[in-house]
Design an enzyme around this catalytic site. Structure first.
Site, short mmCIF file in Angstrom:
data_model
loop_
_atom_site.label_atom_id
_atom_site.label_comp_id
_atom_site.label_asym_id
_atom_site.label_seq_id
_atom_site.Cartn_x
_atom_site.Cartn_y
_atom_site.Cartn_z
N GLU A 1 28.84 -9.75 -36.75
CA GLU A 1 27.40 -9.62 -36.46
C GLU A 1 27.00 -9.91 -35.02
OE1 GLU A 1 25.24 -11.85 -39.47
OE2 GLU A 1 25.82 -10.44 -41.04
N GLU B 1 28.15 -6.01 -46.28
CA GLU B 1 27.57 -7.30 -46.70
C GLU B 1 26.21 -7.04 -47.31
OE1 GLU B 1 26.88 -10.64 -44.14
OE2 GLU B 1 28.91 -10.63 -43.34
#
Ligand SMILES: *[C@@H]1O[C@H](CO)[C@@H](O)[C@H](O)[C@H]1NC(C)=O
Ligand SMILES: *[C@@H]1O[C@H](CO)[C@@H](O)[C@H](O)[C@H]1NC(C)=O
Ligand SMILES: *[C@@H]1O[C@H](CO)[C@@H](O)[C@H](O)[C@H]1NC(C)=O
Ligand SMILES: *[C@@H]1O[C@H](CO)[C@@H](O)[C@H](O)[C@H]1NC(C)=O
Ligand SMILES: *[C@@H]1O[C@H](CO)[C@@H](O)[C@H](O)[C@H]1NC(C)=O
Ligand SMILES: *[C@@H]1O[C@H](CO)[C@@H](O)[C@H](O)[C@H]1NC(C)=O
Length: 935
Positions: free
Chosen positions: A499, A596
């Site tokens: 991320e 995710e």
């Protein structure tokens, strides 16, 4: 990959001599030097070397075992290597179980101290017979100075790398004192942070206050979650967490073995092997190698001259390419596609016939992997093809097996976790970038179980420094970890970080004012360092994405930081949304690959009671429960998400808290089921925006590191949450699934999804309509349709106009808000189910008039050593029937199910053998949505 160098003597004895060829074996590239060597002679030499330690074979002196741990005040305890300070202090009785109660908080002093580990080693004359003498630490966590007999021999700053200290001169015959002084990681991080700040800030500085965490972990090459995360406590570990030994040899040791298999043509594999040597200052290593691979019905062997030379990076390496006929080895397949064929590959190396024989055996698999990113009208696909077969990736995200690194290396824990992934039809797990590169046994188990691994490099949710020392350390880390794990057929892709591209593009850490600086650093770290090192070790053959998530190939076109890294048109996405209805598919994006997505839930009471003895502490809005919730406003979000579809328990109920535990799991399991099925339905479709062809669903998160409200599907005690039972349904190879399309008016759209590679004919789709309070469990209607399921696709089967359909079956109407039925779907072939049943509620359950049935366990019978048959009965339809075996550990064949018949039989598999039926029956706690305890 098991480093069995230390066991080589035993291996030579146990193994068939490499010179004897088995029936049907192949012999290639015969090297005459070997011909004169009798196998007995070789055997005798190695045994002699092992027994007497004479020069000729290398010597390994194991330093694992008890070490003394000295505190700053001189007090000491006995600890273990490999191990870690928390485990050592617990074992010594200095502190209580750190996972209990508030003990993470009361043990915070540990991370603020320096800790000294030392041991005494008695060595005899033998050691002097070797020209090379090293102390090897496979893992030092993290900042340490290492002394031998009072002389500093080196230091460490990266827990992910192997340290080899040359102690040729410092090692003495007689007693040696090895001392490792660990610096407080919190202190080290702060010091590095201050130094960095003199130039510019590199956020994130500190975690959110509610994490009870420590600051500046991004300055350290250490498990990033060890300073706390939103699902875990802070345990800033220190310790010698992997194997430690003295190695003595004369010229060269085989250090690493990297293999890579590619399809050469229709009939042959090219099998590349790189052998890396450790050889002090020597620039070439010559010798002979015998390469053996045991195939299906033959053993192939090659003898080769080795002339290892330094490559452009100073590594002493020798490589070879073997050609293996395809008909000699079966493919390695991911779970659900075929078996996980693995073959033993052995390298026997000797410098000269009488010098330093060494052997190394690994298991290899023959498979091809592609990450397919074909252009579409708008965007590109993003999916994995294994052996030419497009694979819908089904699975989850793995966080560290333990927040204490020394426990995470437990091979049984790794295997158990992966086994549970396989049991629910997962074929992929992502090893998340805030943890550790997992143990060899973890990847070995993944190979054997067919769990594809998406491997992040260990950077997560932060900016990172790029000073020379840091980059040098990262380079070594990438290099050594790749050499350790790259040969595993299960690992299909590597990602630069977790991320961090999104964090930069979306300004999570207030970096926008200096965007170009941070962007430059981003590229320097993940592209110019991590990727460059990756390409070097894998010789450009490996599959790498710059970040998890990323826009894949488009990220590169965008200069590695895309304007919107979360684009649904390219690459993968992470998606979280706690503000809208979690049971409505309109909430969810339509990405190419969702790596995710998740919702929190509470573990059940039986799990909480392992972390407190005081049941009053479990009051949901009390101090302890708030303390364990690290996600800001997490408990309130769960309440709101439950309230969207269900009623909360009445507040004065004594069972209020247990009701919330249960409802949070109903919420989570159905949300993830609905979201996952949504992604699976999009496998074969594009919507009007050009989104779709979704080929991956990895929910967040598989496991836990303590008992807390988190996103996991298996809690810290190993108990399956309701989600893990539903994962087995939603990831089934064949599913029947529906969603409601409200535009322009309510329609139920029914799909089948078939991940299998074969067509399924004569399948019956059974659509039933049940009234929640239908007497005698009789459906109001039952419709049967004959279908053929094409392979590897999703197909729209039916579009049912809800109002019209239901009103004709005495169900009430949506308009008058008294509609009280739900749809129930089954797929049958030859009278047997071929998929889990499924259902859809046209009206939110909180608005439906649910019956309040009496649901009971009517009998429990022991039918095998660990197997019990359980019969559940009900007076009416019951929703989300849940059984908890409380203090008897084990698993149900099905749980959290809809009961649409008066009795249902299920099975319980207990972990222990000595459980009796009456004991299990007493332990069983049954509940359901309309349990009078809370509804
Ligand atoms: C730990 O060691 C470092 C350097 O060796 C020293 O500067 C520091 O004061 C020590 N910290 C504690 C808490 O003893
Ligand atoms: C080893 O050296 C350390 C540091 O000098 C010392 O504290 C320790 O007592 C020594 N241990 C042994 C067993 O000699
Ligand atoms: C010397 O040490 C090695 C390694 O521990 C051991 O195998 C060997 O038996 C020892 N030799 C003697 C003469 O004690
Ligand atoms: C090994 O390779 C090096 C460099 O190519 C060469 O100079 C040397 O002669 C070779 N040694 C042997 C024994 O083949
Ligand atoms: C060894 O690796 C180099 C660099 O990738 C390659 O050019 C060469 O062909 C390889 N040699 C063998 C025998 O595979
Ligand atoms: C149990 O927990 C409650 C709530 O935190 C507290 O008031 C009470 O004193 C505790 N009881 C014991 C025996 O510790």
């Amino acid at each position: 990959m098991i480093d069995n160098r230390r066991l080589f003597a035993r291996h030579y004895r146990a193994k068939r001599s490499p010179l004897q060829s088995e029936n049907g074996s192949f012999q290639f590239d015969w090297v005459p030097a070997w011909e004169n060597m009798g196998s007995f002679w070789l055997f005798a030499l190695v045994v002699a070397a092992a027994l007497t330690g004479i020069a000729g074979a290398s010597l390994i002196y194991d330093l694992n075992g008890n070490w003394t741990i000295i505190r700053a005040d001189g007090d000491y305890i006995i600890g273990r290597v490999p191990g870690g300070i928390y485990t050592d202090l617990m074992n010594a009785g200095v502190i209580d179980d750190v996972f209990f109660g508030y003990n993470d908080n009361s043990s915070r002093w540990i991370g603020r101290r320096n800790w000294t580990y030392c041991t005494a080693v008695e060595l005899n004359e033998t050691i002097k017979a070797y020209q090379q003498r090293n102390i090897v630490f496979e893992g030092l966590d993290t900042y340490a100075d290492v002394y031998l007999n009072g002389i500093r021999i080196g230091s460490s700053n990266n827990m992910f790398v192997r340290y080899v200290f040359d102690v040729r001169d410092a090692l003495e015959v007689g007693k040696n004192n090895i001392t490792v002084v660990f610096r407080s990681p919190i202190e080290a991080a702060l010091e590095l942070y201050q130094k960095q700040l003199e130039r510019y800030r590199v956020p994130q500085e500190c975690p959110n206050d509610v994490y009870n965490g420590e600051c500046h972990v991004n300055m350290l090459r250490k498990m990033q979650a060890s300073f706390s995360w939103d699902w875990g406590p802070a345990f800033p570990s220190v310790g010698i967490w992997k194997d430690t030994y003295i190695e003595a040899f004369n010229v060269a040791l085989m250090r690493d073995l990297v293999t890579h298999v590619v399809e050469k043509d229709d009939t042959t594999w090219s099998f590349y092997a790189d052998i890396y040597f450790e050889a002090g200052g020597t620039d070439t290593v010559t010798g002979t190698v015998l390469l053996t691979i045991k195939l299906d019905s033959s053993t192939m062997q090659w003898r080769k001259d080795v002339n290892a030379t330094r490559n452009g990076y100073g590594e002493l390496v020798w490589n070879t390419t073997l050609t293996i006929p395809k008909n000699q080895a079966k493919f390695w397949w991911p779970n659900g596609y075929g078996s996980q064929n693995l073959y033993e590959f052995t390298v026997d190396f000797q410098r000269l016939p009488d010098e330093e024989p060494q052997t190394r055996t690994i298991k290899v698999g023959f498979r091809t992997v592609e990450l397919v990113q074909d252009n579409l009208d708008d965007g590109a696909t993003f999916y994995f093809k294994v052996n030419g077969v497009p694979i819908f990736a089904k699975g989850s995200n793995e966080i560290p097996i333990s927040i204490l690194p020394e426990r995470g290396t437990d091979p049984q824990a790794a295997r158990t976790l992966l086994q549970q992934a396989k049991e629910v039809h997962m074929n992929m797990l992502r090893v998340w970038g805030g943890g550790v590169y997992e143990s060899d046994e973890f990847y070995q188990a993944a190979d054997e179980l067919g769990i594809m691994i998406w491997q992040d490099f260990m950077f997560a949710c932060s900016m990172y420094p790029v000073n020379d020392e840091y980059l040098e350390s990262v380079k070594t880390e990438v290099n050594l970890n790749l050499k350790r794990i790259y040969s595993h057929p299960s690992i299909v892709v590597y990602a630069g970080n977790n991320e961090n591209e999104g964090a930069l593009a979306d300004n999570w850490y207030d970096t926008s004012e200096n965007y170009s600086l941070y962007k430059r650093d981003y590229v320097t770290l993940y592209i110019d360092t991590v990727k460059a090192e990756f390409d070097k070790v894998t010789k450009g053959r490996g599959i790498f994405v710059s970040s998890s998530p990323s826009n894949g190939k488009q990220a590169q076109a965008d200069g590695w930081v895309s304007k919107s890294p979360g684009s649904s048109k390219y690459g993968d996405v992470h998606y979280y949304n706690y503000l809208t209805d979690a049971w409505s598919t309109t909430t969810y994006p339509v990405p190419r690959f969702c790596s995710e997505y998740g919702y929190q839930s509470f573990p059940f009471q039986s799990s909480w009671l392992t972390t407190t003895n005081n049941i009053t502490e479990l009051y949901i809005n009390g101090k302890f429960m708030s303390y364990r919730q690290h996600h800001p406003l997490g408990n309130a979000e769960m309440d709101l998400l439950i309230l969207e579809n269900l009623n909360l328990p009445s507040f004065d109920s004594v069972n209020y808290t247990r009701g919330i535990f249960y409802l949070s799991q109903v919420l989570q399991s159905q949300a993830i089921r609905i979201e996952t099925e949504h992604y699976r339905r999009y496998r074969s479709y594009l919507n009007e925006n050009g989104e779709g062809y979704t080929m991956g669903a990895l929910y967040w998160q598989l496991n836990d590191v303590w008992v807390a409200p988190t996103w996991s599907s298996i809690d810290f005690t190993g108990r399956w949450k309701m989600l893990h039972y539903f994962a087995k349904d939603m990831f089934s190879p064949v599913i029947i699934t529906a969603h409601i399309d409200w535009q322009p008016s309510g329609h139920v759209k029914v799909y089948t999804v078939n991940d299998q590679l074969s067509v399924l004919e004569n399948v019956t789709l059974v659509t039933k309509v049940f009234k929640y309070d239908s007497p005698d469990f009789q459906p109001m209607n039952e419709n049967r349709t004959l279908l053929t399921l094409a392979p590897a696709c999703s197909e729209l089967r039916d579009t049912i106009k809800i109002d019209e359909y239901l009103s004709s079956y005495n169900c009430g109407s949506l308009q008058t808000a008294d509609q009280n039925c739900f749809f129930y779907f089954e797929l049958e072939k030859d009278g047997s189910p071929i998929s889990p049943s499924n259902y859809i509620f046209p009206v939110k359950l909180k608005y439906s008039n649910l019956s309040s049935p009496d649901v009971k366990v009517s009998s429990v019978k022991k039918t095998g050593t660990r197997v019990f048959e359980i019969v559940v009965t009900s007076t009416n339809i019951a929703l989300f029937v849940w059984l908890d075996s409380q203090d008897v550990r084990g698993r149900f064949s099905k749980n959290g199910f809809l009961l649409v018949q008066p009795t249902r039989t299920l099975w319980f598999y207990s972990d222990q053998e000595d459980v009796q039926a009456d004991q299990l029956q007493r332990s069983l706690d049954l509940t359901h949505l309309k349990d009078s305890k809370w509804s």
